[in-house]
Design an enzyme around this catalytic site. Structure first.
Site, PDB file in Angstrom:
ATOM      1  N   ASN A  26      22.637  89.095 -11.493  1.00 42.76           N
ATOM      2  CA  ASN A  26      22.182  89.936 -12.600  1.00 42.76           C
ATOM      3  C   ASN A  26      21.504  91.195 -12.044  1.00 42.76           C
ATOM      4  OD1 ASN A  26      20.773  91.083 -14.733  1.00 42.76           O
ATOM      5  ND2 ASN A  26      19.946  89.147 -15.490  1.00 42.76           N
ATOM      6  N   HIS A  75      27.178  92.224 -20.138  1.00 46.96           N
ATOM      7  CA  HIS A  75      26.123  92.119 -19.124  1.00 46.96           C
ATOM      8  C   HIS A  75      26.360  90.850 -18.312  1.00 46.96           C
ATOM      9  CE1 HIS A  75      22.393  91.987 -17.084  1.00 46.96           C
ATOM     10  NE2 HIS A  75      21.882  91.014 -17.803  1.00 46.96           N
ATOM     11  N   CYS A  83      18.065  94.743 -19.600  1.00 46.96           N
ATOM     12  CA  CYS A  83      19.495  94.563 -19.298  1.00 46.96           C
ATOM     13  C   CYS A  83      20.404  95.140 -20.384  1.00 46.96           C
ATOM     14  CB  CYS A  83      19.796  93.093 -19.058  1.00 46.96           C
ATOM     15  SG  CYS A  83      18.747  92.395 -17.780  1.00 46.96           S
TER      16      CYS A  83
HETATM   17  N1  COA Z   1      18.423  74.817  -7.958  1.00 45.23           N
HETATM   18  C1  COA Z   1      18.309  73.534  -8.303  1.00 45.23           C
HETATM   19  N2  COA Z   1      17.674  73.137  -9.405  1.00 45.23           N
HETATM   20  C2  COA Z   1      17.140  74.098 -10.183  1.00 45.23           C
HETATM   21  C3  COA Z   1      17.230  75.460  -9.868  1.00 45.23           C
HETATM   22  C4  COA Z   1      17.894  75.805  -8.709  1.00 45.23           C
HETATM   23  N3  COA Z   1      18.042  77.088  -8.309  1.00 45.23           N
HETATM   24  N4  COA Z   1      16.599  76.160 -10.839  1.00 45.23           N
HETATM   25  C5  COA Z   1      16.143  75.284 -11.723  1.00 45.23           C
HETATM   26  N5  COA Z   1      16.460  74.030 -11.331  1.00 45.23           N
HETATM   27  C6  COA Z   1      16.139  72.760 -11.956  1.00 45.23           C
HETATM   28  C7  COA Z   1      14.974  72.854 -12.912  1.00 45.23           C
HETATM   29  O1  COA Z   1      13.754  72.764 -12.211  1.00 45.23           O
HETATM   30  C8  COA Z   1      15.229  71.661 -13.793  1.00 45.23           C
HETATM   31  O2  COA Z   1      14.739  70.515 -13.134  1.00 45.23           O
HETATM   32  P1  COA Z   1      13.916  69.401 -13.941  1.00 45.23           P
HETATM   33  O3  COA Z   1      14.899  68.899 -14.975  1.00 45.23           O
HETATM   34  O4  COA Z   1      13.572  68.434 -12.882  1.00 45.23           O
HETATM   35  O5  COA Z   1      12.767  70.132 -14.523  1.00 45.23           O
HETATM   36  C9  COA Z   1      16.743  71.549 -13.833  1.00 45.23           C
HETATM   37  O6  COA Z   1      17.228  72.339 -12.745  1.00 45.23           O
HETATM   38  C10 COA Z   1      17.369  72.047 -15.111  1.00 45.23           C
HETATM   39  O7  COA Z   1      16.793  73.282 -15.408  1.00 45.23           O
HETATM   40  P2  COA Z   1      17.225  74.087 -16.674  1.00 45.23           P
HETATM   41  O8  COA Z   1      16.283  75.235 -16.859  1.00 45.23           O
HETATM   42  O9  COA Z   1      17.475  73.148 -17.814  1.00 45.23           O
HETATM   43  O10 COA Z   1      18.634  74.620 -16.187  1.00 45.23           O
HETATM   44  P3  COA Z   1      19.644  75.462 -17.015  1.00 45.23           P
HETATM   45  O11 COA Z   1      20.917  74.778 -17.118  1.00 45.23           O
HETATM   46  O12 COA Z   1      19.007  75.981 -18.289  1.00 45.23           O
HETATM   47  O13 COA Z   1      19.854  76.723 -16.071  1.00 45.23           O
HETATM   48  C11 COA Z   1      19.167  78.985 -15.829  1.00 45.23           C
HETATM   49  C12 COA Z   1      18.764  77.527 -15.691  1.00 45.23           C
HETATM   50  C13 COA Z   1      17.989  79.853 -15.401  1.00 45.23           C
HETATM   51  C14 COA Z   1      20.344  79.248 -14.932  1.00 45.23           C
HETATM   52  C15 COA Z   1      19.552  79.253 -17.297  1.00 45.23           C
HETATM   53  O14 COA Z   1      18.529  78.790 -18.153  1.00 45.23           O
HETATM   54  C16 COA Z   1      19.791  80.701 -17.582  1.00 45.23           C
HETATM   55  O15 COA Z   1      20.730  81.275 -17.081  1.00 45.23           O
HETATM   56  N6  COA Z   1      18.999  81.316 -18.480  1.00 45.23           N
HETATM   57  C17 COA Z   1      19.193  82.665 -18.892  1.00 45.23           C
HETATM   58  C18 COA Z   1      18.863  83.567 -17.763  1.00 45.23           C
HETATM   59  C19 COA Z   1      19.198  84.973 -18.059  1.00 45.23           C
HETATM   60  O16 COA Z   1      20.244  85.288 -18.543  1.00 45.23           O
HETATM   61  N7  COA Z   1      18.268  85.851 -17.718  1.00 45.23           N
HETATM   62  C20 COA Z   1      18.434  87.224 -17.731  1.00 45.23           C
HETATM   63  C21 COA Z   1      18.240  87.827 -19.035  1.00 45.23           C
HETATM   64  S1  COA Z   1      18.720  89.491 -18.896  1.00 45.23           S
END
Ligand code: COA
Length: 328
Positions: free
Chosen positions: A285, A255, A114
């Site tokens: 993304n 990004h 990215c």
């Molecule tokens: N819908 C509902 N619940 C979801 C879900 C979805 N689509 N995806 C994950 N969850 C759940 C998880 O399973 C977790 O449940 P649990 O507590 O029972 O295990 C809960 O939501 C919290 O998950 P968590 O990973 O703490 O959420 P978060 O606030 O960190 O958000 C992302 C998750 C992926 C959105 C976030 O971590 C993120 O954006 N990370 C960076 C991603 C990124 O930028 N990637 C590209 C790099 S170029």
């Protein structure tokens, strides 16, 4: 005054098919509310089978050339930033070079996930400024949804397909062009975001390949923490390198992975959101495609004008990150 690599025009192409958050409610345990609150994404574009990265790259490159008023024969280099090339080889840049008719150009791919557009713009600018070529088409494109596991709710909601291309050329006696760039990496974080199958470590049609996963794997929390740090780090460094401050920046074009990451970075830099371009709600993304699409739409909406200083910043698998300061 030294040579400058100036962006003369920009094109973009995204998949036609719009997939809303509501559609995910039928296939995974999620809600529109969860996706919007945690990511800022409302909908994304999904490529059809057979719509590969070159499919979109060709369209974006053709538009950039048309808008620059250049014929394809004048192009001297095509650089394509992608991690979802049509093939392991040949390079997607070669497919684009052929399809646009750039028969006097070299062409190669560059994989910096990215942050790919940041790296590719600097690679092209280097060749342009040192006299190797007069101009280049720089493409940032990805079709990540071909690699998502539609049953994995923590990744499948995040990605979309498309990207953009710029026509860049050498100019003297101008303030315009790439002003400064930083590019950084930390391969110790390679395990946090990857596709394990398909490379030389786990080739298809091998025992190792059979045991490897062909879907995008991402440790969301680790990547989130890294992303916030990386955005702030590369923006501070690129401003310092150029002897400028965030007050000099007309538009921040990051990004587009997650709205929370973008707002955290803007906060750190002391930039109010009216100077931050956001379109993650429409596209999710798009990998190396996010930044050029954001630049394209910012220009179309009159938020980015000739002579403005725009700061782009990207981060992704590698781990890699970087920022460009561009006088538009
Ligand atoms: N819908 C509902 N619940 C979801 C879900 C979805 N689509 N995806 C994950 N969850 C759940 C998880 O399973 C977790 O449940 P649990 O507590 O029972 O295990 C809960 O939501 C919290 O998950 P968590 O990973 O703490 O959420 P978060 O606030 O960190 O958000 C992302 C998750 C992926 C959105 C976030 O971590 C993120 O954006 N990370 C960076 C991603 C990124 O930028 N990637 C590209 C790099 S170029």
């Amino acid at each position: 005054m030294p040579n400058r690599a100036v962006i003369q025009s920009i094109g973009m192409a995204v998949a036609d098919r719009v997939m809303t958050n509501d559609e995910f409610e039928a296939i995974i345990d999620t809600t529109d509310e969860w996706i919007q609150t945690r990511t800022g994404i409302k909908e994304r574009r999904i490529a059809e089978p057979g719509q590969s990265s070159s499919y979109f790259g060709i369209r974006a490159a053709k538009e950039a050339l048309e808008r620059a008023g250049k014929s394809p024969e004048e192009v001297e280099m095509v650089v394509c930033a992608t991690v979802t090339g049509d093939y392991l080889f040949p390079g997607t840049a070669c497919l684009i070079q052929d399809a646009i008719g750039a028969k006097n150009a070299g062409a190669y791919d560059l994989g910096a996930a990215c942050a790919g557009f940041i790296y590719a713009a600097e690679a092209a600018a280097g060749m342009i400024c040192n006299g190797t070529v007069q101009n280049a088409v720089v493409v940032g494109i990805d079709t990540l949804t071909h690699f998502v596991d539609w049953k994995d709710r923590s990744t499948c909601v995040l990605f979309g397909d498309g990207g953009g291309a710029v026509f860049m050329e050498r100019q003297k006696d101008t303030e315009r062009g790439i002003v400064a760039t930083v590019m950084l990496a930390d391969g110790s974080g390679a395990r946090h975001i990857k596709i394990a199958l398909g490379g030389s470590l786990n080739p298809p049609h091998s025992a190792r390949g059979e045991a490897a996963c062909g879907y995008i794997y991402m440790a969301g929390k680790e990547v989130f923490r890294f992303a916030v740090r990386a955005m702030a780090d590369s923006c501070s460094r690129v401003l310092e390198k150029a002897g400028l401050t965030s007050d000099d920046v007309a538009l921040f074009c990051p990004h587009q992975a997650n709205l929370r990451i973008i707002t955290a970075a803007a906060d750190h830099l002391g930039l109010s959101m009216d100077r931050v371009f956001v379109n993650v709600h429409k596209y999710g993304n798009m990998g190396a495609g996010s930044i050029p699409v954001a630049l394209y739409e910012a220009e179309q909406q009159g938020k980015l004008k000739r002579g403005d200083l725009v700061m782009t910043v990207g981060f992704g698998a590698g781990l890699v990150w970087g920022a460009n300061l561009i006088r538009w």
